[in-house]
Design a protein around this motif. Structure first.
Motif, PDB file in Angstrom:
ATOM      1  N   GLN A 125      -9.527  13.638  43.760  1.00  0.00           N
ATOM      2  CA  GLN A 125      -9.979  12.272  44.042  1.00  0.00           C
ATOM      3  C   GLN A 125     -11.035  12.311  45.140  1.00  0.00           C
ATOM      4  N   ARG A 126     -12.131  11.598  44.928  1.00  0.00           N
ATOM      5  CA  ARG A 126     -13.190  11.515  45.931  1.00  0.00           C
ATOM      6  C   ARG A 126     -13.207  10.113  46.528  1.00  0.00           C
ATOM      7  N   VAL A 127     -13.311  10.044  47.838  1.00  0.00           N
ATOM      8  CA  VAL A 127     -13.374   8.745  48.520  1.00  0.00           C
ATOM      9  C   VAL A 127     -14.555   8.772  49.492  1.00  0.00           C
ATOM     10  N   ASP A 128     -15.481   7.838  49.313  1.00  0.00           N
ATOM     11  CA  ASP A 128     -16.623   7.691  50.203  1.00  0.00           C
ATOM     12  C   ASP A 128     -16.306   6.558  51.184  1.00  0.00           C
ATOM     13  N   CYS A 129     -16.101   6.900  52.434  1.00  0.00           N
ATOM     14  CA  CYS A 129     -15.652   5.899  53.408  1.00  0.00           C
ATOM     15  C   CYS A 129     -16.674   4.784  53.625  1.00  0.00           C
ATOM     16  N   GLU A 130     -17.940   5.077  53.462  1.00  0.00           N
ATOM     17  CA  GLU A 130     -18.966   4.051  53.660  1.00  0.00           C
ATOM     18  C   GLU A 130     -19.006   3.075  52.493  1.00  0.00           C
ATOM     19  N   ASN A 131     -18.824   3.589  51.284  1.00  0.00           N
ATOM     20  CA  ASN A 131     -18.907   2.735  50.092  1.00  0.00           C
ATOM     21  C   ASN A 131     -17.554   2.171  49.667  1.00  0.00           C
ATOM     22  N   ASP A 132     -16.507   2.979  49.774  1.00  0.00           N
ATOM     23  CA  ASP A 132     -15.190   2.564  49.284  1.00  0.00           C
ATOM     24  C   ASP A 132     -14.330   1.913  50.360  1.00  0.00           C
ATOM     25  N   GLY A 133     -14.592   2.250  51.627  1.00  0.00           N
ATOM     26  CA  GLY A 133     -13.808   1.671  52.716  1.00  0.00           C
ATOM     27  C   GLY A 133     -12.565   2.489  53.044  1.00  0.00           C
ATOM     28  N   LEU A 134     -12.022   2.272  54.230  1.00  0.00           N
ATOM     29  CA  LEU A 134     -10.836   3.017  54.657  1.00  0.00           C
ATOM     30  C   LEU A 134      -9.578   2.567  53.929  1.00  0.00           C
ATOM     31  N   GLY A 135      -9.588   1.343  53.418  1.00  0.00           N
ATOM     32  CA  GLY A 135      -8.437   0.873  52.648  1.00  0.00           C
ATOM     33  C   GLY A 135      -8.223   1.735  51.420  1.00  0.00           C
ATOM     34  N   GLU A 136      -9.317   2.058  50.740  1.00  0.00           N
ATOM     35  CA  GLU A 136      -9.255   2.925  49.562  1.00  0.00           C
ATOM     36  C   GLU A 136      -8.770   4.322  49.954  1.00  0.00           C
ATOM     37  N   LEU A 137      -9.249   4.806  51.106  1.00  0.00           N
ATOM     38  CA  LEU A 137      -8.832   6.122  51.576  1.00  0.00           C
ATOM     39  C   LEU A 137      -7.338   6.145  51.882  1.00  0.00           C
TER      40      LEU A 137
ATOM     41  N   GLN B 299       2.153  16.356  40.848  1.00  0.00           N
ATOM     42  CA  GLN B 299       2.869  16.113  42.093  1.00  0.00           C
ATOM     43  C   GLN B 299       1.975  16.312  43.308  1.00  0.00           C
ATOM     44  N   GLN B 300       0.937  17.097  43.132  1.00  0.00           N
ATOM     45  CA  GLN B 300       0.028  17.409  44.233  1.00  0.00           C
ATOM     46  C   GLN B 300      -1.397  17.062  43.819  1.00  0.00           C
ATOM     47  N   LYS B 301      -2.198  16.570  44.748  1.00  0.00           N
ATOM     48  CA  LYS B 301      -3.589  16.229  44.450  1.00  0.00           C
ATOM     49  C   LYS B 301      -4.487  16.643  45.611  1.00  0.00           C
ATOM     50  N   ILE B 302      -5.780  16.646  45.329  1.00  0.00           N
ATOM     51  CA  ILE B 302      -6.788  16.941  46.349  1.00  0.00           C
ATOM     52  C   ILE B 302      -7.566  15.656  46.624  1.00  0.00           C
ATOM     53  N   ILE B 303      -7.723  15.330  47.889  1.00  0.00           N
ATOM     54  CA  ILE B 303      -8.504  14.157  48.281  1.00  0.00           C
ATOM     55  C   ILE B 303      -9.719  14.642  49.064  1.00  0.00           C
ATOM     56  N   TRP B 304     -10.892  14.402  48.507  1.00  0.00           N
ATOM     57  CA  TRP B 304     -12.155  14.842  49.118  1.00  0.00           C
ATOM     58  C   TRP B 304     -12.784  13.613  49.785  1.00  0.00           C
ATOM     59  N   ILE B 305     -12.805  13.617  51.110  1.00  0.00           N
ATOM     60  CA  ILE B 305     -13.299  12.479  51.889  1.00  0.00           C
ATOM     61  C   ILE B 305     -14.752  12.719  52.300  1.00  0.00           C
ATOM     62  N   LYS B 306     -15.621  11.790  51.933  1.00  0.00           N
ATOM     63  CA  LYS B 306     -17.037  11.885  52.316  1.00  0.00           C
ATOM     64  C   LYS B 306     -17.396  10.749  53.275  1.00  0.00           C
ATOM     65  N   ASN B 307     -18.426  10.993  54.073  1.00  0.00           N
ATOM     66  CA  ASN B 307     -18.919  10.010  55.058  1.00  0.00           C
ATOM     67  C   ASN B 307     -17.790   9.446  55.932  1.00  0.00           C
ATOM     68  N   PRO B 308     -17.067  10.309  56.631  1.00  0.00           N
ATOM     69  CA  PRO B 308     -15.952   9.846  57.484  1.00  0.00           C
ATOM     70  C   PRO B 308     -16.481   9.219  58.782  1.00  0.00           C
TER      71      PRO B 308
ATOM     72  N   LEU C 156     -15.025   9.336  62.412  1.00  0.00           N
ATOM     73  CA  LEU C 156     -15.127  10.478  63.313  1.00  0.00           C
ATOM     74  C   LEU C 156     -16.381  10.417  64.192  1.00  0.00           C
ATOM     75  N   THR C 157     -17.164   9.349  64.044  1.00  0.00           N
ATOM     76  CA  THR C 157     -18.409   9.222  64.789  1.00  0.00           C
ATOM     77  C   THR C 157     -18.328   8.074  65.794  1.00  0.00           C
ATOM     78  N   GLY C 158     -19.325   8.016  66.656  1.00  0.00           N
ATOM     79  CA  GLY C 158     -19.400   6.928  67.630  1.00  0.00           C
ATOM     80  C   GLY C 158     -19.919   5.640  67.028  1.00  0.00           C
ATOM     81  N   LYS C 159     -20.325   5.695  65.758  1.00  0.00           N
ATOM     82  CA  LYS C 159     -20.878   4.520  65.082  1.00  0.00           C
ATOM     83  C   LYS C 159     -19.819   3.758  64.281  1.00  0.00           C
ATOM     84  N   SER C 160     -18.589   4.129  64.443  1.00  0.00           N
ATOM     85  CA  SER C 160     -17.497   3.473  63.719  1.00  0.00           C
ATOM     86  C   SER C 160     -17.355   2.023  64.189  1.00  0.00           C
ATOM     87  N   PRO C 161     -17.496   1.036  63.281  1.00  0.00           N
ATOM     88  CA  PRO C 161     -17.406  -0.375  63.686  1.00  0.00           C
ATOM     89  C   PRO C 161     -15.997  -0.767  64.120  1.00  0.00           C
ATOM     90  N   LYS C 162     -15.924  -1.720  65.039  1.00  0.00           N
ATOM     91  CA  LYS C 162     -14.627  -2.152  65.569  1.00  0.00           C
ATOM     92  C   LYS C 162     -13.745  -2.789  64.501  1.00  0.00           C
TER      93      LYS C 162
END
Length: 328
Positions: free
Chosen positions: A45-57, A69-78, A81-87
């Protein structure tokens, strides 16, 4: 695995955090990592934090997979982890902190691809991520590109001679993304022995703009003015303009000048390359340039003056840059 080329924090941890500004290389390393037999058959599963949002993640991290029973979650644009994360996402970030704090209790594999030069290590979520994941800093100096590419080629079962590697780097401007992209193209046409030949590079990797400009300068330094002008006219016909060409002239003259000054102080080519942040091969080319330090200084000042003249409209047309070459 190719991630072993870079500093790893915990090689036993299958959860992976890759960070560094080279997006193409990061993606390549993750795809190599996922090719491991350890992950065969797992749902990805791929999740783009900028496009999909943290709710999706958060949903992907906490919900069971429909297929295994097991899956891989590939997180992009986290961005968390940056100082630009909105409040406005802080509430979701706090939930994410709880998930990462208990990541070792989950069967899922989580991979974070952070295409950033630096992470905001003051934040709690960043500190948690760096400790909960096998953190790999994909960071390198320009003079280290040769070794990294050579190691990738060897790891993937291919071979390349040192002279062929030099040509590949030269035609790729010693830029990692470009070198890697050209290598992928060469892999497709490699012979049965998986050897990347000099002929393959010559025939399939075009000269870059910087390399074409260097050839123009080299011809002029050798007083082969007809060849220099013909090469310049080729670049102008292909859509390059005098201002862009002069910008490359200036950059290359600066490198040659700096390298010659340091070499005159009896510094080694490797040390000069490290100090200037360039591949030692460019230092070798600078050494071979048959022009004195005062001559190069004068040419650099003339190139800057000509560049300013084009930008402010004093000079127009191609004849002025041609006169610059003929005066070398």
């Amino acid at each position: 695995m190719l991630i072993s080329l870079f500093k790893n924090s915990n090689v036993q941890n299958k959860n992976l955090l890759i960070y560094g500004e080279d997006a193409f290389l990061n993606d390549y390393l993750i795809r190599d990592y996922l090719a491991s037999s350890d992950f065969a058959g797992l749902d990805l599963q791929r999740v783009d934090c900028e496009n999909d949002g943290l709710g999706e993640l958060l949903a992907s991290l906490t919900e069971a997979s429909l297929f295994s029973q097991q899956k891989i979650i590939w997180i992009k644009n986290p961005i968390f982890l940056t100082g630009k994360s909105p409040k406005k996402i802080q509430a979701d970030v706090e939930k994410l902190e709880k998930v990462f704090a208990n990541l070792n209790l989950s069967d899922d594999i989580v991979i974070i691809q952070a295409n950033y030069a630096n992470l905001d290590k003051r934040k709690k979520i960043t500190k948690l991520s760096l400790s909960a994941f096998n953190s790999v800093a994909v960071q390198f100096k320009p003079y280290e590109i040769s070794g990294i590419i050579k190691a990738i080629i060897k790891d993937e079962g291919y071979s390349i001679s040192q002279s062929t590697l030099h040509l590949l780097l030269e035609r790729s401007d010693q830029v990692m993304d470009t070198v890697l992209s050209n290598y992928l193209k060469l892999k497709l046409i490699a012979d049965d022995n998986k050897k990347i030949t000099l002929e393959a590079v010559q025939n399939n990797v075009d000269l870059s703009l910087a390399q074409n400009i260097f050839e123009i300068l080299s011809s002029a330094f050798k007083k082969n003015y007809q060849e220099a002008i013909e090469r310049l006219e080729d670049q102008l016909r292909e859509g390059q303009n005098p201002v862009r060409i002069l910008a490359v002239f200036e950059n290359q003259l600066e490198v040659i000048l700096s390298a010659k000054i340091l070499l005159a102080r009896r510094r080694s080519e490797m040390d000069v390359g490290k100090e200037l942040g360039i591949h030692p091969y460019r230092v070798k080319l600078a050494r071979q340039t048959q022009a004195s330090i005062p001559k190069i200084k004068k040419l650099l000042l003339e190139a800057i003056k000509l560049d300013q003249g084009y930008k402010n409209g004093t000079y127009q047309g191609d004849e002025f840059i041609k006169m610059f070459l003929l005066a070398i």
